[in-house]
Design a protein around this motif. Structure first.
Motif, short mmCIF file in Angstrom:
data_model
loop_
_atom_site.label_atom_id
_atom_site.label_comp_id
_atom_site.label_asym_id
_atom_site.label_seq_id
_atom_site.Cartn_x
_atom_site.Cartn_y
_atom_site.Cartn_z
N GLY A 228 1.11 -19.86 77.44
CA GLY A 228 1.50 -20.21 78.80
C GLY A 228 2.31 -19.14 79.48
O GLY A 228 2.51 -18.03 78.96
N VAL A 229 2.80 -19.49 80.68
CA VAL A 229 3.57 -18.58 81.52
C VAL A 229 4.73 -19.36 82.13
O VAL A 229 4.56 -20.52 82.54
CB VAL A 229 2.68 -17.99 82.65
CG1 VAL A 229 3.50 -17.25 83.68
CG2 VAL A 229 1.62 -17.06 82.07
N TYR A 230 5.88 -18.72 82.21
CA TYR A 230 7.02 -19.30 82.92
C TYR A 230 6.83 -19.06 84.41
O TYR A 230 6.56 -17.95 84.85
CB TYR A 230 8.33 -18.66 82.46
CG TYR A 230 8.71 -19.09 81.07
CD1 TYR A 230 9.42 -20.27 80.86
CD2 TYR A 230 8.34 -18.34 79.97
CE1 TYR A 230 9.75 -20.68 79.58
CE2 TYR A 230 8.66 -18.75 78.68
CZ TYR A 230 9.36 -19.92 78.50
OH TYR A 230 9.67 -20.33 77.24
N LEU A 231 6.95 -20.12 85.20
CA LEU A 231 6.80 -20.02 86.64
C LEU A 231 8.14 -19.86 87.34
O LEU A 231 8.24 -19.14 88.34
CB LEU A 231 6.10 -21.27 87.19
CG LEU A 231 4.71 -21.56 86.62
CD1 LEU A 231 4.20 -22.89 87.13
CD2 LEU A 231 3.75 -20.43 86.96
N GLU A 232 9.16 -20.55 86.85
CA GLU A 232 10.49 -20.50 87.45
C GLU A 232 11.54 -20.56 86.35
O GLU A 232 11.41 -21.34 85.42
CB GLU A 232 10.68 -21.67 88.41
CG GLU A 232 12.01 -21.68 89.11
CD GLU A 232 12.18 -22.88 90.04
OE1 GLU A 232 13.21 -22.90 90.73
OE2 GLU A 232 11.33 -23.78 90.06
N VAL A 233 12.56 -19.72 86.48
CA VAL A 233 13.66 -19.71 85.53
C VAL A 233 14.96 -19.62 86.31
O VAL A 233 15.18 -18.63 87.01
CB VAL A 233 13.55 -18.52 84.54
CG1 VAL A 233 14.74 -18.50 83.61
CG2 VAL A 233 12.24 -18.59 83.76
N PHE B 86 -2.05 -20.79 83.00
CA PHE B 86 -2.23 -19.34 82.91
C PHE B 86 -1.81 -18.88 81.53
O PHE B 86 -0.96 -19.49 80.90
CB PHE B 86 -1.36 -18.60 83.94
CG PHE B 86 -1.66 -18.97 85.36
CD1 PHE B 86 -2.74 -18.40 86.01
CD2 PHE B 86 -0.87 -19.87 86.04
CE1 PHE B 86 -3.02 -18.73 87.33
CE2 PHE B 86 -1.14 -20.21 87.35
CZ PHE B 86 -2.22 -19.64 87.99
N THR B 87 -2.40 -17.80 81.08
CA THR B 87 -1.95 -17.16 79.86
C THR B 87 -1.20 -15.90 80.28
O THR B 87 -0.89 -15.73 81.45
CB THR B 87 -3.14 -16.83 78.94
OG1 THR B 87 -4.01 -15.93 79.61
CG2 THR B 87 -3.91 -18.09 78.57
N GLU B 88 -0.92 -15.01 79.35
CA GLU B 88 -0.18 -13.81 79.71
C GLU B 88 -0.87 -13.04 80.83
O GLU B 88 -2.08 -13.13 81.01
CB GLU B 88 0.00 -12.92 78.49
CG GLU B 88 -1.28 -12.39 77.91
CD GLU B 88 -1.04 -11.55 76.69
OE1 GLU B 88 -0.26 -10.58 76.77
OE2 GLU B 88 -1.63 -11.87 75.64
N ALA B 89 -0.08 -12.35 81.61
CA ALA B 89 -0.55 -11.52 82.73
C ALA B 89 -1.29 -12.34 83.79
O ALA B 89 -2.14 -11.83 84.48
CB ALA B 89 -1.43 -10.37 82.22
#
Length: 81
Positions: free
Chosen positions: A30-35, A47-50
């Motif tokens: 997965g992917v982080y969308l907001e931190v 999504f995966t990486e990139a």
């Protein structure tokens, strides 16, 4: 969960390998969308990486941490397709 890889930043990739009691394995890319440090994490397997689209997206997760009388309230919401 024998494997956890986390690049905790917007756009950073995550990988978790979960293993069940009978040895079955469930990989999750997965992917982080907001931190927002100490307050909020939003991540997805859409999504995966990139930012490559996932072939089988499953969910978006929103985790929040709120102060409540000197303690922390942890809330996790999973939004499934």
């Amino acid at each position: 969960t024998p494997v956890v890889e986390a690049d905790v930043r917007p756009g950073g990739k995550s990988y978790v390998l979960m293993r069940g009691p009978d040895g079955e394995e469930q990989p999750c890319h997965g992917v982080y969308l907001e931190v927002v440090p100490g307050r909020r994490l939003v991540f997805t397997d859409a999504f995966t990486e990139a930012w490559l689209p996932s072939s089988k997206p499953f969910f978006v997760c929103v985790v929040t941490f709120d102060d409540e009388a000197g303690k922390t309230r942890y809330t996790a919401v999973a939004r499934h397709w």
